[in-house]
Write an enzyme that holds these catalytic residues in place. Structure first.
Site, short mmCIF file in Angstrom:
data_model
loop_
_atom_site.label_atom_id
_atom_site.label_comp_id
_atom_site.label_asym_id
_atom_site.label_seq_id
_atom_site.Cartn_x
_atom_site.Cartn_y
_atom_site.Cartn_z
N SER A 145 0.84 -1.19 0.00
CA SER A 145 0.00 0.00 0.00
C SER A 145 0.87 1.24 0.00
CB SER A 145 -0.93 0.02 1.22
OG SER A 145 -0.18 0.11 2.41
N GLY A 182 2.15 2.90 -2.23
CA GLY A 182 3.25 2.92 -3.19
C GLY A 182 4.46 2.09 -2.80
N GLU A 187 -9.79 3.17 -7.91
CA GLU A 187 -8.78 3.91 -8.67
C GLU A 187 -8.88 3.58 -10.15
OE1 GLU A 187 -4.76 3.97 -6.83
OE2 GLU A 187 -5.68 2.71 -5.29
N GLU A 234 -7.38 -0.28 -9.43
CA GLU A 234 -7.43 -1.01 -8.16
C GLU A 234 -8.64 -0.55 -7.36
OE1 GLU A 234 -3.82 -0.42 -5.99
OE2 GLU A 234 -2.55 -1.37 -7.48
N ASP A 253 -6.30 7.03 1.06
CA ASP A 253 -5.47 8.16 1.47
C ASP A 253 -5.74 9.41 0.64
OD1 ASP A 253 -4.25 7.13 -0.79
OD2 ASP A 253 -2.30 6.77 0.14
N THR A 254 -5.97 9.26 -0.66
CA THR A 254 -6.27 10.43 -1.49
C THR A 254 -7.59 11.08 -1.07
OG1 THR A 254 -7.42 9.15 -3.20
CG2 THR A 254 -5.05 9.45 -3.45
N ARG A 265 4.62 9.63 6.09
CA ARG A 265 3.58 10.66 6.07
C ARG A 265 3.15 10.93 7.51
NH1 ARG A 265 -0.31 8.65 2.20
NH2 ARG A 265 -1.36 7.54 3.90
#
Length: 403
Positions: free
Chosen positions: A160, A162, A267, A279, A286-287, A369
């Protein structure tokens, strides 16, 4: 009839979070607004959701035996997977025994790795997807790259944000890409997916919530990623009406096949009027953190409401909004830093329409993050610029730097 009792009493409605990061923390907050008792699980101590939960346990979500032990002890009314790396066979069995897994144990199982969801989308639902092949060994991986062609994208089948993702742009990248995928997977090295690189105009997340009164799609979210890791998102992403309708059809089809109640992050790649499925996550995305400022019910509020069996008759969208992830990096590679501080916050939020969320993560090794800046304005471009200005004013302690 939906009934909610009193936390810490026998009549409590109890939710168990499998994963307690920043997204889990927001889910916990929203559940507690309804008076739900929250139990938080994660592999490290003092994870964000643990800091506000009624109780917490520390262990790997891939440990099926421990997961069952805690669930049998707590007897939760709802089990909410918040990360991909979970012992899903255990959840499937527990669901058969009567436990309520959100949205369903099968959805968690299929989306835990990219193979299950890609085969469902492409082979069963016949949705438009990129060309792809799976590989278990280095030799199979080399062959898959040859078959798919360069450029191509390589991802672990389970990861996840990336992690483990890379793009092969030339033959010299092949070995490095294999190494990145083997080191970045949530469950260690192993099977990977090789996808044809898509020549797209932009990519979107279409948040889709299944609830007791039906299925609702939100305004599309555009986003910018660095090595597959979200850095900025904005809402709405401008799309043609044809593309928007096709995106809705894809989102409704894939979430309908997965079933259950809750929010899904679907996505997709978009080129002109064409839309390609990428996906889906059966949980807040998160976006989608941009929804904490763009609408009356954030993706977390929608998830909480849906999983409690409540209808969602309306979602009020406030207008053009943006989010920018606060990502920090340690100054010394491989060093773990535990005492990160943020300052100059009065300047960060001095413009109207700016908010900040700091997640309270306990430590960082390499980069991580740590928060998000949110902004609204009369259009997306101005909202993004406002978020960037706010970010430029943020000051961090001397042991880390902002990326």
């Amino acid at each position: 009839m939906v009934t909610i009792g009193t936390p810490l009493k026998k009549v409590a409605k109890k939710a168990l979070l499998c994963g307690s990061g920043e997204l889990g923390k927001e889910i916990a907050i929203e559940l507690q607004r309804y008076g739900v008792e929250v139990v938080a699980l994660d592999k490290y101590e003092n994870a964000p959701a643990m800091q506000i939960a009624h109780r917490s346990y520390v262990f790997s979500m891939l440990d099926g035996e421990k997961l069952r032990e805690v669930i049998e002890k707590e007897q939760p009314d709802i089990i909410i997977p918040e990360v991909e790396a979970i012992a899903t066979p255990t959840l499937v069995q527990l669901e058969k025994e009567g436990y309520n897994v959100i949205p369903t144990a099968n959805a968690a199982f299929l989306t835990m790795n990219r193979e299950g969801i890609r085969r469902l989308a492409a082979e069963e639902l016949k949705l438009p997807t990129t060309m792809y092949e799976f590989a278990d060994t280095y030799e199979e991986f080399r062959k898959a790259v040859e078959n798919i062609g360069i450029p191509c994208v390589v991802k672990p089948i389970m990861s996840s944000s990336g992690h483990g993702q890379s793009t092969i742009k030339k033959a010299e990248d092949i070995d490095a890409s294999w190494k990145i995928a083997q080191e970045g997977g949530r469950a260690g090295g192993g099977r990977v997916i090789v996808e044809k690189f898509v020549d797209f105009d932009y990519e979107i997340t279409l948040l889709t919530v299944r609830h007791s009164a039906g299925t609702t799609t939100l305004e599309p979210i555009g986003h910018h990623q660095v090595d597959g890791d979200y850095r900025e998102s904005w809402q709405p992403q401008a799309m043609s009406e044809v593309a928007k309708e096709r995106a809705r059809d894809i989102a409704i089809a894939i979430t309908g096949a997965l079933g259950g109640y809750g929010i899904f992050g679907v996505e997709m790649f978009v080129k002109g009027d064409e839309v390609i499925f990428s996906e889906v996550s059966p949980r807040p995305h998160d976006t989608g953190m941009v929804t904490m400022i763009s609408q009356d019910l954030s993706e977390f509020g929608l998830h909480a409401r849906a999983v409690l069996g409540l209808p969602i008759p309306e979602i009020r969208f406030y207008g053009s909004s943006a989010s920018k992830a606060i990502v920090i990096k340690t100054k010394q590679d491989g060093k773990t830093v535990t005492d990160v501080q943020f300052s100059n916050l009065e300047k960060v939020v001095e413009e109207p329409g700016v908010q900040i969320r700091l997640f309270g993560k306990p430590e960082v090794t390499d980069h991580r993050r740590y928060g998000v800046i949110l902004a609204t304005d009369e259009n997306v471009e101005k909202a993004l610029a406002k978020a960037e200005r706010a970010y430029s004013k943020l000051v961090v302690s001397d042991n880390v730097t902002l990326i």
